[in-house]
Scaffold this motif. Structure first.
Motif, mmCIF file in Angstrom:
data_model
loop_
_atom_site.group_PDB
_atom_site.id
_atom_site.type_symbol
_atom_site.label_atom_id
_atom_site.label_comp_id
_atom_site.label_asym_id
_atom_site.label_seq_id
_atom_site.Cartn_x
_atom_site.Cartn_y
_atom_site.Cartn_z
ATOM 1 N N ALA A 30 0.826 -1.207 0.000
ATOM 2 C CA ALA A 30 0.000 0.000 0.000
ATOM 3 C C ALA A 30 0.861 1.258 0.000
ATOM 4 O O ALA A 30 0.530 2.258 -0.665
ATOM 5 N N LYS A 31 1.985 1.228 0.720
ATOM 6 C CA LYS A 31 2.873 2.391 0.762
ATOM 7 C C LYS A 31 3.549 2.616 -0.590
ATOM 8 O O LYS A 31 3.749 3.768 -1.003
ATOM 9 N N LEU A 32 3.898 1.549 -1.292
ATOM 10 C CA LEU A 32 4.492 1.738 -2.617
ATOM 11 C C LEU A 32 3.479 2.379 -3.560
ATOM 12 O O LEU A 32 3.837 3.268 -4.356
ATOM 13 N N VAL A 33 2.227 1.969 -3.475
ATOM 14 C CA VAL A 33 1.183 2.611 -4.282
ATOM 15 C C VAL A 33 1.097 4.091 -3.931
ATOM 16 O O VAL A 33 0.981 4.952 -4.814
ATOM 17 N N GLU A 34 1.198 4.406 -2.647
ATOM 18 C CA GLU A 34 1.141 5.799 -2.215
ATOM 19 C C GLU A 34 2.344 6.586 -2.733
ATOM 20 O O GLU A 34 2.216 7.767 -3.104
ATOM 21 N N VAL A 35 3.497 5.946 -2.778
ATOM 22 C CA VAL A 35 4.682 6.586 -3.356
ATOM 23 C C VAL A 35 4.432 6.938 -4.814
ATOM 24 O O VAL A 35 4.724 8.055 -5.274
ATOM 25 N N LEU A 36 3.858 5.998 -5.552
ATOM 26 C CA LEU A 36 3.645 6.193 -6.987
ATOM 27 C C LEU A 36 2.512 7.157 -7.291
ATOM 28 O O LEU A 36 2.585 7.944 -8.241
ATOM 29 N N GLU A 37 1.437 7.108 -6.497
ATOM 30 C CA GLU A 37 0.252 7.887 -6.816
ATOM 31 C C GLU A 37 0.193 9.241 -6.116
ATOM 32 O O GLU A 37 -0.400 10.179 -6.635
ATOM 33 N N SER A 38 0.786 9.328 -4.924
ATOM 34 C CA SER A 38 0.657 10.554 -4.139
ATOM 35 C C SER A 38 1.976 11.246 -3.855
ATOM 36 O O SER A 38 2.002 12.279 -3.178
ATOM 37 N N GLY A 39 3.080 10.656 -4.339
ATOM 38 C CA GLY A 39 4.371 11.297 -4.145
ATOM 39 C C GLY A 39 4.940 11.156 -2.745
ATOM 40 O O GLY A 39 5.792 11.958 -2.342
ATOM 41 N N LEU A 40 4.506 10.136 -1.980
ATOM 42 C CA LEU A 40 5.038 9.905 -0.649
ATOM 43 C C LEU A 40 6.553 9.730 -0.717
ATOM 44 O O LEU A 40 7.051 8.956 -1.545
ATOM 45 N N ARG A 41 7.267 10.422 0.152
ATOM 46 C CA ARG A 41 8.724 10.323 0.153
ATOM 47 C C ARG A 41 9.286 9.897 1.501
ATOM 48 O O ARG A 41 10.426 9.450 1.573
#
Length: 274
Positions: A259-270
């Protein structure tokens, strides 16, 4: 937006949930997942990871729910893992310095690496699935290291789980040998959760006993004084995002890591987890 994720599995056994967790997140998002293995052999789940009755010795309890066991078995027995990409056919092997015609061979090696850098343009992220298998054929695999470095240079995110995180610690440029994890925050299999006996692999009758190296110590050294290893012992989950890396400590972290990788890709989580 359609995305494609490259997932690397060990041919000596992956832990079922550590594939199913990220895969579930990717499927839900509509991503395409492409499987790769070191030599193109089909990967299989480690049998204990499909058994909800298996008690993890360090934790003293089952780590696989009946629901996850069913889903992991379904994926393992499906055709999704058939005909994986072969890293040996795709990524060149660095020649020995002692090889005849070394200069020409190393020039060819770097030319091929340039093509690999072009090839990964089709992928949005890399995933290295954990379990005991990666200890054997992923951790010190030069081709895996070159793949990791190609994703880092392309500024694409990498999710690594459990013993798959060793690939990040060992993937280093041959010029300076510096760790790509230097100054980063990561998690990974901690000493408290390591087996004292019983580390096994798929397809071979071999019990290694304890793991051959304590991953925690490697990660503590690799991150250096400006980074940090987070074991989060006692906490049920441990996922760290320090872009471009997403690291997951062990089995229970597989679903949140995906789920966090999806958030990295979709929301720019760093950054997440510390």
């Amino acid at each position: 937006m359609s995305r494609t994720i490259l997932i690397v599995l060990s041919e000596f056994g992956y832990w079922g949930e550590e594939l199913v967790g990220p895969l579930t997140a990717f499927d839900k998002q509509g991503y395409q997942s492409v499987i790769a293995t070191p030599t193109g052999k089909r990967a299989h789940a480690l049998p204990p990871s499909l058994d909800p009755g298996y008690v993890d010795p360090p934790l003293g309890r089952s780590v696989t729910t009946p629901e996850v066991a069913v889903e992991a078995r379904r994926v393992d027995e499906s055709n999704r893992l058939d005909d994986p990409l072969s890293l040996a056919d795709w990524i060149p092997e660095r020649p020995y310095n002692s090889a005849d015609g070394y200069l020409r061979k190393v020039e060819a090696y770097y030319r091929e690496l340039g093509r690999v850098a072009d090839d990964i343009a089709r992928y949005d992220a890399l995933v290295i699935v954990g379990g005991s298998g990666p200890i054997v054929d992923l951790a010190n695999n030069g081709r895996v290291h070159d793949l990791v470095l190609a994703f880092v240079r392309a500024d694409k995110p990498i999710l690594a789980e459990c013993y798959g995180i060793a690939c990040l610690a060992f993937a280093r440029d041959w010029e300076d040998r510096a760790s790509i994890l230097w100054g980063k925050h990561v998690t990974g299999h901690c000493k408290e959760y390591d087996y004292k006996d019983g580390t096994g692999f798929f397809g071979v009758d071999f019990n290694m006993g304890p793991p051959p190296y304590p991953l925690e110590y490697i990660l503590r050294d690799a991150t250096g004084p400006d980074g940090r290893y987070h074991g989060n012992v006692g906490k049920e989950t441990s996922v760290i995002v320090d872009y471009p890396f997403v690291t997951a400590r062990s089995t229970p972290d597989s679903y949140p890591a995906g789920a966090k990788l999806v958030e990295v890709l979709e929301s720019g989580l760093r950054r997440y987890g510390w």
